[in-house]
Every structure is written in structure tokens, then in C-alpha cells.
Write a protein that holds these residues in place. Structure first.
Motif, mmCIF file in Angstrom:
data_model
loop_
_atom_site.group_PDB
_atom_site.id
_atom_site.type_symbol
_atom_site.label_atom_id
_atom_site.label_comp_id
_atom_site.label_asym_id
_atom_site.label_seq_id
_atom_site.Cartn_x
_atom_site.Cartn_y
_atom_site.Cartn_z
ATOM 1 N N GLN A 46 14.809 -15.056 -22.407
ATOM 2 C CA GLN A 46 16.269 -15.244 -22.075
ATOM 3 C C GLN A 46 16.629 -16.028 -20.839
ATOM 4 O OE1 GLN A 46 18.649 -13.887 -24.227
ATOM 5 N NE2 GLN A 46 16.799 -13.550 -25.708
ATOM 6 N N ARG A 47 17.873 -16.166 -20.654
ATOM 7 C CA ARG A 47 18.315 -16.851 -19.574
ATOM 8 C C ARG A 47 18.779 -15.781 -18.570
ATOM 9 N NH1 ARG A 47 22.853 -19.515 -20.829
ATOM 10 N NH2 ARG A 47 22.814 -21.403 -19.371
ATOM 11 N N ILE A 48 17.829 -15.452 -17.774
ATOM 12 C CA ILE A 48 17.925 -14.238 -16.819
ATOM 13 C C ILE A 48 18.391 -14.756 -15.181
ATOM 14 C CG2 ILE A 48 16.768 -12.310 -15.974
ATOM 15 C CD1 ILE A 48 14.882 -12.622 -18.349
ATOM 16 N N VAL A 89 11.128 -8.808 -6.252
ATOM 17 C CA VAL A 89 11.363 -7.894 -7.570
ATOM 18 C C VAL A 89 10.873 -9.011 -8.841
ATOM 19 C CG1 VAL A 89 13.098 -7.020 -9.147
ATOM 20 C CG2 VAL A 89 13.007 -6.555 -6.554
ATOM 21 N N ALA A 90 11.518 -10.327 -8.713
ATOM 22 C CA ALA A 90 11.178 -11.156 -9.670
ATOM 23 C C ALA A 90 9.566 -11.296 -9.914
ATOM 24 C CB ALA A 90 11.934 -12.413 -9.614
ATOM 25 N N GLU A 91 8.927 -11.394 -8.691
ATOM 26 C CA GLU A 91 7.507 -11.511 -8.950
ATOM 27 C C GLU A 91 6.735 -10.328 -9.314
ATOM 28 O OE1 GLU A 91 5.809 -14.032 -8.727
ATOM 29 O OE2 GLU A 91 6.117 -15.301 -7.051
ATOM 30 N N VAL A 99 13.106 -19.868 -10.271
ATOM 31 C CA VAL A 99 13.771 -20.044 -9.132
ATOM 32 C C VAL A 99 14.360 -18.698 -8.565
ATOM 33 C CG1 VAL A 99 15.025 -21.523 -7.897
ATOM 34 C CG2 VAL A 99 14.089 -22.345 -9.989
ATOM 35 N N PRO A 100 13.712 -17.848 -8.101
ATOM 36 C CA PRO A 100 14.147 -16.647 -7.638
ATOM 37 C C PRO A 100 15.233 -16.721 -6.679
ATOM 38 C CG PRO A 100 11.974 -16.844 -6.659
ATOM 39 C CD PRO A 100 12.272 -17.791 -7.793
ATOM 40 N N LEU A 158 14.602 -18.088 -15.316
ATOM 41 C CA LEU A 158 14.568 -16.856 -14.532
ATOM 42 C C LEU A 158 15.149 -17.507 -13.115
ATOM 43 C CD1 LEU A 158 12.306 -13.853 -14.492
ATOM 44 C CD2 LEU A 158 13.496 -14.534 -12.316
ATOM 45 N N MET A 159 16.316 -16.837 -12.647
ATOM 46 C CA MET A 159 16.969 -17.497 -11.434
ATOM 47 C C MET A 159 17.450 -16.341 -10.358
ATOM 48 S SD MET A 159 18.466 -21.231 -12.267
ATOM 49 C CE MET A 159 17.601 -22.563 -13.159
#
Length: 1289
Positions: A300-302, A315-317, A333-334, A351-352
Motif C-alpha cells: 500500500q501507499r503508507i 519504527v519503519a526499519e 523514505v522514512p 513507505l514514507m
């Protein structure tokens, strides 16, 4: 003296790629004091940041490099330089840096590493802008992920600190930021932020954060114009630290006041993990974690949101680590700065991460393209997951499959996530680094548990994918996979199966990659799954599985849920504990069993302390650092036990890197070559190739004079084709659209997953083309495929009453049910399992046994008069029943007649040959008959189906039973080629006894049978049950010639490619190679009777004999036989007996000739040669020769005497022989009843007469091995490809 490294060799960089100082430009600060005094600090607008200084390795001046190259060698890297933006100097004198000439007023050029955009870097280092503060703020850190155009990632750690605007030369007036000087009037309350950014190729988030924390303590004591020096020294240190190789060795560096630990990745397939994996579990409930994981799996576009910039990346990692080995394939691109918010309008998956202040703004964004999905908004601070306002109709995120989700939630709730609870009983640490070490050990253990939990989730969700793969043609049958899922899970799987992430996952499965997923799947699979891997017949639910459905309330609404999650059927649906009912470890009964985390302790880790780096950083100091580094590594290796290859390999790797940096190419190559003997998995092939190619002609000649390096260089340079990318495409199964000839039909059927055996598909082709042109049209194939799948689906839905299941074995499956018919035992349906026929009576459901296939005496198809009609009737006479069973099967009669006869014949063959595979093959034939009749639906359908009655025809055309002696001696037969498209020759067999090791699972301690097939494939059987312990893994691609158990932990495999491969019996992996032979390795031996042999002898066809120390893997002695042609060796009486074809020579272990038995002195026919030989304790030499059907026996006391001869009746050619107690077993090819067969002759060693002639193989007996002298195992050629287990006398 070190040599200068070639300027063309690009050496590996250290941890640092780039270090930068960033902040507001000097020009914008000039008038800031006056503005602040007039308007106040709060009214100041944010400043635009820029790069003030940048530092890129190597940090050695040109002059220093040239001076040191004569003595110490140079670094073979493109020279980079650092620069600092032009600005006013507080003092007139020039400043000279470490990496260039004296400072001038103009900035210098700098070669910035790829992937680092200097224009975007300031925005990312100050994502909220450069904001002037009224008081000094606390230092803080955040993290970046930078991606170049090729998708390669680098990682940044940014530390921000503040300094007062009114003092141009010092920070905080020499005081730390939490003790600010008393603010003075006016602009004294202005504090401006600056940032130091470290960019690395590795995600060392915690370690680099610690490094920057140490740096800031030094910066606060520096004057403004002195800042460059400590930053440059800091960057230089990091640039000289190598990244640790995969494995248990972590590097420790003293950065004062902290000891910094750089952890290694667990294995070459895993990412570097230097973060706290429990952070998302502190921010989100387990249900929300599952929801976020589902969004990532569905690509998805998150967008993540938080008020803390650091949490966005961490958290993204963590979520990326949760899904390993699945990999996110899209933009990652967190952190988006305030100026980058338009990135979230991208139509692709991404994922941004954004600051929480922009939540409302981002939630209102509408996709540019209508087909793009809306945004998934993940609020870290609030622990919530929502959707953008435009996504209410476009985003539909289904739930994770119920059983997998339930288990995951229970396991997460059983984790202890709070270090305070763990450390409550511990005394306070008085040593800073000791306390950090305790915290790190706790985190490592928790990370391991979280990884196991998330990996188990992935295995639960995707375990059954492998059942719908065709490896030969790289096909995945997604449609059939979806049919096995619970109806409520279809939406989840449909969306996941259509992603790039899942496509890459399929590539890895089809390539049989042994990654973390495959290892967990193997570790947690049930015994039923293990057995199913050997079955030739299609899978059906067993009685045990049907019973589990009935007992589980989860299967009331979803009858087929158990098919989706085979290992989790015992999970109940207890009421979930509240999220925070207790912060202690929840270890109640509800969390035990399947809901508990696998108790897998973290692997032991070891620390290696990197030497101090001395300044000033000139060439001599760098070389001194490398010399210290190499000396410490050599010293550490000296303290290791010789068999501690795990750590030894890491030391070799690091020392090889250090030698490369010193310019000592030969020493580096020798260290890397030692990785073959210690751990080939971390061998840096690309680096070694570049090193070899960069060597000058004299260097190459010197390297090739070293035997250890000659082979390495030839392998690197002479086999460029091996570097070509393997075919990794994946096809989704589709029904054919064109007519098919035989070859294409075979491929299509294999792709469909119906049958893999080529000979069976050939018979199916004949059945479907009876009476017509020998090709199959797409409609016929479609009808056949649908008929097969409908039957398969019906079998999955079979539900047997408890009363019936009590009469069946737990592993029995119902393969065929008739329609309701009238029989002499009542009205009901006839059911067929792999073992018996029984009647499922109607009305009050009951069980009436008709007969087991073993007890059937006769099967007939007749007719019975009923009124004016004759009704087709099936009659079955059983051995244990006087009454003949009769069933009025009407139109089904002929088909059931064919099927029962085929199963009867298959069972008879299985009993007569002690080979259960015949029953499995008969079941496949029966189900194909059923599908053919359902497809054709014509008067000739039964005749067509009869083409598949393979065993029934064999029963009439050939004698069924083996000779009495063979049948009495034969115990069992197994098929190592089960599941392959064609049988494969069994080249070598090795039996290894079981032993209980505390480190092993119980099943790992069982005795094992190692079976080498063609092209380096090895399959391992559990010799206590004869089930597959480990499916095929590869040791090279050439034929395996020999195997031996060197000690309890390793099996050595000699290959035709001249390599000896060493297999770890615990991990079932081949991570060591011995490459000292130059031609095909033909034999390996250890001293008989030694439980822990210290030496292994190997020989190769060129006449080389090597003696190996088992612990050190070093050659202790070697000699060369001048004649060559060496095929086998034996150790007897302290001497080596070597068979060279033309002679058998006796050598001392040091290579001195003592005796020789020449072929021409004993045989007038010079065309023959020695083929195999055995030495008996009775001082006898038994030998076989090519083209002869006799065994020759010499007395060791006098080899000059003519040999005794033992003729072997009906023997065409002797292939192999072994000694078992007081017998010699000879494997051969011979005649039995006029037909070529594989034969074994058992000869009594005392009387020298043939005691038994054993026949059980359809093809030549290629290999023999003994199992503790109790059993003898024989392997046959590629026509049959089976293994027979015989009783030893």
C-alpha cells in the motif's frame, strides 16, 4: 616489506562513507543579532540550512601517501578530499587540514559517494527547518535512509546541537548545554542549531548514535574555527573501521568515553540489525502491528507520523526487519522534510514518514491518478492506523488469516518488553560500559525472540506455498493455492499474491534458497509434512487431520481452515488477555504450547577490540594502525582451538581486509583462501576477483608459485561463465491454448502439479489419445484438469463419523468414494484408502470392512439379473472372509474394477518387493484413471483408462515375487528420487550412527542415511524411520564419488570437480571446502574402529594422496603415485593400499613404496584393470576386475602366488564390493530369469563360496554400504534409482 596496492584496485570502504557539518549559512547569521534584539527571537523565521563542511575518506594527504608508499604501501582508492565553505577566519594564519594542502579561501572540490544528494541532505538533517531557540535545547538524534537511482541504500545518523549566537568563537561559554551561562540582555538568548551527519553503507543506527554522542562532548569544548579538526578526526576513525563479516564476531572500538559495538549481521542473507525491535510493540497493540504488516505485504501507499523524527525511521526499519526475508521493493523514505510533502502524491506504492504536525494536511491529499490507492496513515504517537479521506472507498485491508493472527498475538503478549522489569533485581552498575553491555545482551535476546515470532507468522501464512510449486519449470499455481485457503482468507491472499514482494519470495522458494524462512519451515514442520514430502501420490487429508477438524471449533464456520494452517490446528480461541493486564512476562497456560514464543536462545556472540588509531593521521600512522590490527588478529587466532572454524573464519576475513589495505595482496589472498576451509559462506568472491585482476605480472607469477593460491586464481579467472545470472523467472500456471504433442504435454502436466513422473505422464498421454491423432487439444486438457481438481476438492471435504475413524489408521486417506450403491452388506458408499476398501453405510452411518488390498484373492466384474435387466456388479473375494462381497455399481462398475485391480497389484508388488512406493504409484494411477473416465465420458473411456493399469499388467506379464532368499533378506526399499521427474542414479551411500548431542534436536540424534544422487545432490534419510530428514541440497554440480564421516559433526564428500565438501550434520549446510586436489577426488577413508578419527586420507584420480588433520583441516602429509589412475585406497596394518587400475600398490603413510601387485603379472588379458578391492582381517586381498565375473583373492603374506577365484554365476559386470563381518558383498549387473537386473552376491570369507544371490534392483547395483554390520544398503542406477535395505548375517 609491504607492496603497494594497484591503483586500479578499488578497496572496500570502512564504516564511513561521508561525514558532514550542516547549519545555517554564515551570511544569514550576520544580522540575526540585530533582528533578534529588535523583534525578539520568537518572531524570527526559520533559516535555510546548507552543508558547511564535508569530510570524505581517505584522510591522508597526497604528500603523506607518497612518502609512506615506499615503505608501507598506499591505499588503492580514488583520492577524496574534504572541504569547508568559505568564511571569515578569526585569526589571520592559514589552517592546514589532514586531507589536503593549506587552506585557501575557496572551497575545494570533493568526490561525494553515490547516493548522497548534497542538495537534499540539509533538508533531511533539518527536516523541520533551522529554528533559532531562546534557550539551549537538548542534543537530539534522528536517522535517515538515502536511496540512489539504482535502488542502493545508504544510511545516515544525524546529531543536532545548539550554540549561542552572541559568542562567535565558543560553544556555551565552555559549559555543557544543561548548565548554560546566565543569559545576558539582548541577543544572548539566541541559540542556533548545527548538525553533524554520518553516512554509512550499513544501518548502524545505535552504534553511530553512540559515536556521535561521544563527538558532541568534544565539540562543546571547541571554538567555532576549531570544529573541523575533531570532526575530521572522528570521521577518519570511522573510515578506518571495517564492517564485520556475517557471523558471531562483533567489533568493539573505544570512542571515549564509550565502548562502541558494531554488530555483525547474523548470516550473509540477513541485514545488519542494530536497532531495538520492540519499539513498535511499545507503540502499537499486536492487532495494529498485524494491520501494518498486512499493509506492507499488500504494498500500500503508507505514511508514518510522529512528533519524534527519530521514531519515524526506527519504527519503519523494525517493520522491515519483521518481514525478513521478504523485502520491500518500493520507495522507502522514512523521513520527509517540510519541503518534501508533495512526495506523498506519488502514484506508486511507497513507505514514507512525516512529522505529526502534517497529519491533517496529508490525510486530505487526493491521488493524482484515479487508479492509485489512498493513503494508509500510521500514527506512531497514538498507536493508530487510519486511511486518508480519499481512501475510504479505495483501501480495503483484509485481516491476516485467523489462526496465524491468533498465535502471533499470544506470542507477542508473552514477550517481556520492559528492561526495567528484567533488571529490577540487579544491583546498579558502577561501570558505564558494563551497564551498557547488560542492556545490550537483554536487547539481543529480545530481538531474537521477536524475530522468531514474526518469522513464525510468515511461515504460518505462506508455508503451503511450496505445495503448489513446480521447481523444474519454475511455476506457481496460484489458483490451486487459493482453493486450499479458508474462504475468509481469500481476499488477503489475492492481494498479497499480486505484489512484487511476494514475487521475489517465490523466486527464492523456486531456487530452493535456504534462507531464514526455509529454515524455520523445516524446523517447525510436522512429521506428516515430512512424510508427505516422500509421497508420489497426491495429498489427501488423513484420518488424523479429519479428526482434528471435528475437534476444533474454529472449523465449524471454515471447514477447510486446517488445510490452510496444518501446524496450528490445535489452537483454541481463548479470550485474549487485555493489552496491558500486566507488564510482566505473561506465562500462563493460555500462552504455552503453540502460543508461546519458540525458546530459541540467541546465538553466542564474541567481541574483538579494534586497536587505537593514533594522530596525526599520516601514512605512517595509518600503516602502524593496520599493522597493530593484523597483529591482534593473529594473536587472537593463536588462542583459538583449531576446530573453532566459526571464529577463525571471521579473523581470516578481517586480516585479509587489513592486508589488502596494507597493499600485501599475496597475504590477503592466502587469508581469503583459508575461508574455504573455515566458512565458504563469507568468501568475498568479487573482492578476490578484483584483487587478482589488479595484480601485476610478477605478482601473479609469485602467487601462482604458491600451491594454495594457484587453484584460487584459476577458479577466479578461468570460469567467468559461472558468474552469469541464473534463470530466476517465475510463471503462474495457465491452461494451454494450443494443441500439445507429447513433450509439451509432459511439461504442462508437470507444471499443473498433478504428476511429476515422466513415464506416468507418457501413459496418461496414451490414455487421452486412444483412437485419435497423437496430440491433445486444449479443451481435453482443460476437462482433464478440472476433473482432477474437482475430485481433489471433494476429497478435502470428506467428513468421516467418529465410529468409522476408529477403524482406520491415523495416516490413512480416503482417495475415492463411489455413489450410493446396493451391496450384499447393505446400502452405502464404497470408500478406497491406500490400505483397504470399506463400506460407509447409509441411514445410521457405520463402517463395514470389505477387505484390505493385501487380503484380496479375486476381483471380478460380472452382471446380476434384476427384473428384466442385467446390472453390472463388482465381486471381491477376501482371504479372511468366506462371503464374496458384491456391489451393484452399475455404470461405475468397470472403473472400480480397474481401480481395485490396480491397487491390489500395487499392494502385491509392494509386499513382494518390500517397497511401499508401489502403493503410492498405484494410487496415482487409480486417480488418473478416474480423471480420464470423467474427461472422455465415451464408450471407449474404460479402455482408455486401462492404459494406466501399469501394475496390473506387470502382474500378468512378469513374475511378481522375488526369489525366496532375496525376499527373506530384504527389509525395505526407499526412493530418494521421489518427487523428481525421472529416477536418478544412486552414486554413493553413507550410514552415520546416531548420537545424542545436547545441542541437537532429538530427531537430529537419530542415525542417518546419506544418499548422493546425480549432479552433486545429497538427500538425507532418518535411518530410524526411513523418512526424509533433509531434502536435496547441493555440493557442487559434479558427480559425487565418495563420502565419509570424519567426526560426529561433519561428513566429507569427495566430488568429481576435485573439491572435498564438508557438511555440518547439525545445520545440514555445506560451508567448508578443501581444494588441495587438482583432479577428481575418488576416495576418502578413516581408520576403522575409531569413533573420533584424527586423520582422513583422500585420493584423486591423478595419483595424489593427502592426509588431513580433522581438527585443523590442514594437510599433514602428501605423496604422488607416478602411474595415476587412482580409484580407491584402504588403510590396513598402518599401510595405505592404493588401487590404480593397472596395479594395487602398498605405500607407507609417508609415500614410500613397499609392495606392488601388477595386473599383467596375473592376467594374460591386458585389456582388464583392477576395479575394486577389499582387505580382510584374515590377511586376504579381495579384488574385482573390469569385464570379469570373478572375484580374485590373494594372500597378503605372498602376493606373488596366483589368486583364488570365486566365480559369480550369471554376473555380467562387478561394480562394487564391501566387507560385512565375515562376508563380502559384491554389487553387480547380472541376469535373472534371462533379464538384466542388479544383483548382489554374498560370499563367505572363510569358505570363499557364494552363500546368497540377491535380486531386488531393476538396474545395476552401483554402491553398497554397511549400517553397523546389521544391515547392508544398496543403491541402483538411473533406470530405477532406489535403495534396498538388507539384513546382514
Amino acid at each position: 616489506m609491504a607492496e603497494a596496492a594497484s591503483p586500479h584496485l578499488s578497496l572496500p570502504s570502512g564504516l564511513l562513507e561521508l561525514c558532514a557539518l550542516l547549519g545555517a549559512p554564515r551570511d544569514s547569521l550576520r544580522g540575526l543579532e540585530q533582528v533578534a534584539q529588535k523583534k525578539g527571537v520568537r518572531n524570527l523565521s526559520a533559516l535555510d540550512p546548507e552543508v558547511l563542511s564535508i569530510f570524505v575518506p581517505p584522510f591522508i594527504s597526497k604528500e603523506d601517501s607518497q612518502m609512506s608508499s615506499a615503505n608501507c604501501g598506499t591505499l588503492g582508492k580514488t583520492r577524496r578530499r574534504s572541504f569547508r565553505k568559505k568564511r571569515e577566519k578569526p585569526r589571520p594564519e592559514q589552517w592546514k587540514g589532514l586531507s589536503g594542502p593549506p587552506r585557501v579561501s575557496e572551497p575545494e572540490d570533493v568526490n561525494v559517494p553515490g547516493g548522497v544528494d548534497l542538495l537534499a541532505l540539509p533538508q533531511l538533517c533539518f527536516p523541520g527547518g533551522v529554528c533559532v531557540a531562546t534557550e539551549p535545547k537538548e542534543d537530539h538524534v534522528h536517522f535517515l535512509v538515502l536511496t540512489d537511482v539504482c535502488g542502493n541504500r545508504t544510511y545516515g545518523v544525524v546529531a543536532q546541537y545548539y550554540r549561542p549566537l552572541h559568542d562567535e568563537y565558543c560553544f556555551y561559554n565552555g559549559k555543557t548545554h544543561w548548565e548554560p551561562s546566565r543569559p545576558v540582555m539582548g541577543a544572548a538568548g539566541c541559540f542556533v542549531p548545527f548538525a553533524v551527519c554520518v553516512v554509512s553503507r550499513f544501518p548502524y543506527y545505535n552504534s553511530l548514535k553512540d559515536c556521535l554522542s561521544c563527538l558532541l562532548t568534544h565539540l562543546k569544548l571547541c571554538k567555532d574555527f576549531e570544529v573541523d579538526n575533531p570532526i575530521k578526526d572522528f570521521a577518519a576513525k570511522l573510515s578506518l573501521i571495517p564492517s564485520p563479516p556475517p557471523g558471531p564476531l562483533h567489533l568493539v572500538f573505544n570512542m571515549k568515553p564509550l565502548q562502541i559495538v558494531f554488530p555483525a549481521r547474523a548470516d550473509p542473507e540477513s541485514p545488519v540489525l542494530d536497532l531495538d525491535l520492540h519499539l513498535p510493540l511499545l507503540c502499537f497493540r499486536p492487532e495494529k502491528v498485524l494491520q501494518i504488516l498486512t499493509c506492507i505485504l499488500m504494498e500500500q501507499r503508507i505514511v508514518f507520523f510522529s512528533s519524534d523524527w527519530a521514531l519515524l525511521t526506527l519504527v519503519a526499519e523494525c517493520f522491515m526487519a519483521y518481514l525478513h526475508p521478504l523485502q520491500w521493493q518500493h520507495p522507502f523514505v522514512p523521513i520527509l522534510s517540510d519541503q518534501m510533502l508533495d512526495f506523498v502524491m506519488a502514484p506508486t506504492s511507497f513507505l514514507m514518514g512525516c512529522h505529526l504536525d502534517h497529519f491533517e494536511e496529508v490525510s486530505k491529499i487526493t491521488p493524482v491518478f484515479q487508479e492509485a490507492d489512498g493513503l494508509v496513515l500510521v500514527n506512531i504517537d497514538h498507536g493508530s492506523v487510519t486511511y486518508s479521506k480519499s481512501a475510504s472507498d479505495t483501501v480495503d485491508i483484509p485481516d491476516v488469516p485467523l489462526l496465524a493472527a491468533q498465535t502471533f498475538i499470544q506470542r507477542v503478549q508473552s514477550l517481556q518488553l520492559h528492561h526495567e522489569l528484567h533488571a529490577a533485581h540487579l544491583c546498579s552498575s558502577t561501570d558505564l560500559n558494563e551497564g551498557r553491555a547488560h542492556r545490550r545482551a537483554w536487547q539481543q535476546k529480545l530481538n531474537c525472540q521477536i524475530q522468531q515470532t514474526t518469522l513464525q507468522l510468515l511461515v504460518s501464512v505462506f508455508r503451503d506455498v511450496k505445495n503448489h510449486l513446480n521447481y523444474e519449470h519454475r511455476v506457481f499455481n496460484s489458483e490451486e493455492f487459493l482453493k486450499t485457503r479458508a474462504p475468509g482468507d481469500h481476499q488477503f491472499y489475492k492481494q498479497v499474491l499480486d505484489t512484487y514482494m511476494f514475487h521475489s519470495f517465490l523466486k527464492a522458494r523456486l531456487s530452493r534458497r535456504m534462507d531464514a524462512f526455509a529454515q524455520m519451515d523445516l524446523h517447525t514442520q510436522s512429521e506428516e509434512d515430512r512424510i508427505n514430502g516422500m509421497l508420489l501420490s497426491p495429498r489427501r487429508p488423513t484420518v488424523e487431520k479429519i479428526a482434528s477438524r471435528k475437534s476444533s471449533p474454529l472449523h465449524v464456520p471454515h471447514r477447510r481452515m486446517v488445510v490452510s494452517m496444518p501446524d496450528l490446528q490445535d489452537i483454541a480461541t481463548p479470550e485474549l488477555a487485555p493489552r496491558n493486564s500486566s507488564l510482566r512476562l505473561t506465562d500462563t497456560m493460555g500462552c504455552r504450547g503453540s502460543g508461546a514464543v519458540l525458546n530459541v536462545p540467541p546465538k553466542s556472540t564474541y567481541m574483538f577490540k579494534i586497536p587505537e588509531i593514533h594522530f596525526p593521521l599520516v601514512g605512517q600512522c595509518v600503516q602502524a594502525y593496520y599493522a597493530d590490527f593484523a597483529a591482534l588478529l593473529t594473536k587472537a587466532m593463536g588462542f583459538l582451538a583449531p576446530d573453532n572454524s566459526l571464529l577463525l573464519a571471521r579473523y581470516f576475513y578481517l586480516r585479509g581486509l587489513v592486508h589488502l589495505m596494507q597493499g600485501q595482496l599475496l597475504s590477503a589472498l592466502l587469508d581469503f583462501q583459508n575461508l574455504y576451509k573455515t566458512d565458504i559462506g563469507i568468501f568475498p568472491a568479487d573482492l578476490v576477483k578484483r584483487t587478482v585482476e589488479s595484480m601485476s605480472a610478477p605478482e601473479r607469477a609469485q602467487a601462482e608459485r604458491a600451491p594454495e593460491l594457484m587453484r584460487l586464481i584459476s577458479e577466479i579467472l578461468d570460469k567467468p561463465h559461472e558468474a552469469s545470472k541464473p534463470d530466476d523467472h517465475v510463471k503462474n500456471f495457465q491452461l494451454p491454448k494450443k494443441h500439445m504433442q507429447l513433450g509439451d504435454f509432459v511439461k504442462r502436466v508437470q507444471e499443473s502439479g498433478i504428476v511429476r513422473d515422466a513415464s506416468t505422464i507418457h501413459r496418461l498421454f496414451e490414455a487421452l489419445t486412444v483412437g485419435q491423432q497423437k496430440q491433445i487439444d486444449p479443451e481435453t486438457f482443460k476437462d482433464f484438469y478440472n476433473c482432477w481438481k474437482e475430485t481433489e476438492a471433494e476429497a478435502q471435504e470428506v467428513s468421516l463419523p467418529w465410529l468409522v475413524m476408529e477403524h482406520l489408521d491415523k495416516n490413512e486417506c480416503v482417495y475415492k468414494l463411489s455413489s450410493s450403491v446396493k451391496t450384499n452388506l447393505g446400502v452405502g458408499k464404497i470408500a478406497m484408502t491406500q490400505k483397504r476398501l470399506f463400506l460407509l453405510t447409509e441411514g445410521r452411518p457405520g463402517y463395514v470392512e470389505i477387505s484390505t488390498f493385501r487380503n484380496i484373492e479375486e476381483v471380478r466384474s460380472t452382471t446380476t439379473a434384476f427384473l428384466l435387466r442385467r446390472i453390472p456388479t463388482l465381486k471381491i473375494k477376501g482371504a479372511s472372509k468366506k462371503e464374496v462381497f458384491e456391489a451393484n455399481l452399475k455404470t461405475e462398475c468397470d472403473l472400480w474394477h480397474l481401480m481395485v485391480k490396480e491397487m491390489w497389484a500395487g499392494k502385491k508388488l509392494a509386499d513382494d518387493h518390500k517397497d511401499p512406493q508401489y502403493v503410492q504409484q498405484a494410487l496415482t494411477n487409480v486417480l488418473l484413471m478416474d480423471a480420464v473416465v470423467g474427461t472422455l465420458q465415451s464408450p471407449g473411456a474404460i479402455y482408455a483408462a486401462s492404459k494406466l493399469s501399469y501394475f496390473d499388467k506387470m502382474r500378468h506379464e512378469l513374475p511378481m515375487a522375488l526369489p525366496k532368499t532375496s525376499l527373506e533378506t530384504l527389509k525395505h526399499k526407499i526412493n530418494p528420487s521421489a518427487g523428481e521427474t525421472l529416477p536418478q542414479a544412486v552414486d554413493v551411500l553413507l550410514y552415520t550412527p546416531g548420537h545424542l548431542d545436547p545441542a541437537e534436536k532429538v530427531e537430529d540424534a537419530h542415525p542417518k542415511l546419506w544418499c548422493a544422487l546425480s549432479e552433486g545432490k545429497v538427500t538425507v534419510f532418518d535411518a530410524s524411520s526411513w523418512t526424509v530428514h533433509q531434502h536435496c541440497f547441493k555440493v557442487g554440480a559434479a558427480k559425487v564419488n565418495c563420502m565419509v564421516m570424519a567426526d560426529q559433526n561433519q561428513v566429507w564428500v569427495g566430488s568429481a570437480d576435485s573439491v572435498i565438501y564438508i557438511i555440518n550434520v547439525h545445520s545440514m549446510s555445506c560451508n567448508k571446502q578443501l581444494t588441495d586436489h587438482r583432479s577428481s577426488v575418488t576416495d576418502l577413508i578413516v581408520q576403522d574402529g575409531q569413533k573420533a578419527p584424527s586423520e582422513v586420507y583422500s585420493c584423486s584420480v591423478d595419483g595424489t594422496v593427502l592426509a588431513w588433520n580433522v581438527r585443523t583441516l590442514r594437510v599433514t602429509s602428501r605423496f604422488q603415485l607416478p602411474s595415476g589412475g587412482l580409484t580407491s585406497i584402504r588403510l590396513h596394518g598402518g599401510r595405505l593400499w592404493c588401487c590404480t587400475g593397472n596395479s594395487i600398490v602398498v605405500m607407507t603413510t609417508n609415500g614410500f613404496l613397499r609392495q606392488e601387485l601388477k595386473i599383467e603379472e596375473n592376467f594374460t588379458d591386458t585389456n582388464t584393470s583392477f576395479l575394486a578391492f577389499q582387505l580382510l582381517p584374515e590377511e586376504q586381498l579381495w579384488a574385482a576386475c573390469t569385464g570379469r565375473s570373478e572375484v580374485y583373492i590373494w594372500s597378503l603374506k605372498d602376493l606373488a602366488q596366483p589368486p583364488q577365484r570365486v566365480p559369480l554365476e550369471d554376473c555380467s559386470e562387478i561394480i562394487c564390493m564391501i566387507r560385512v563381518k565375515k562376508q563380502v558383498w559384491v554389487g553387480s549387473r547380472g541376469l535373472w530369469q534371462g533379464t538384466p537386473k542388479g544383483k548382489i552376491y554374498v560370499i563367505d570369507a572363510e569358505s570363499k563360496t557364494v552363500e546368497k544371490e540377491l535380486v531386488a534392483h531393476m538396474d545395476t547395483v552401483r554402491t553398497l554400504c554397511s549400517a553397523e554390520d546389521r544391515y547392508v544398503l544398496s543403491g541402483s542406477g538411473k533406470e530405477e534409482g532406489k535403495i534396498a535395505i538388507w539384513k546382514g548375517e
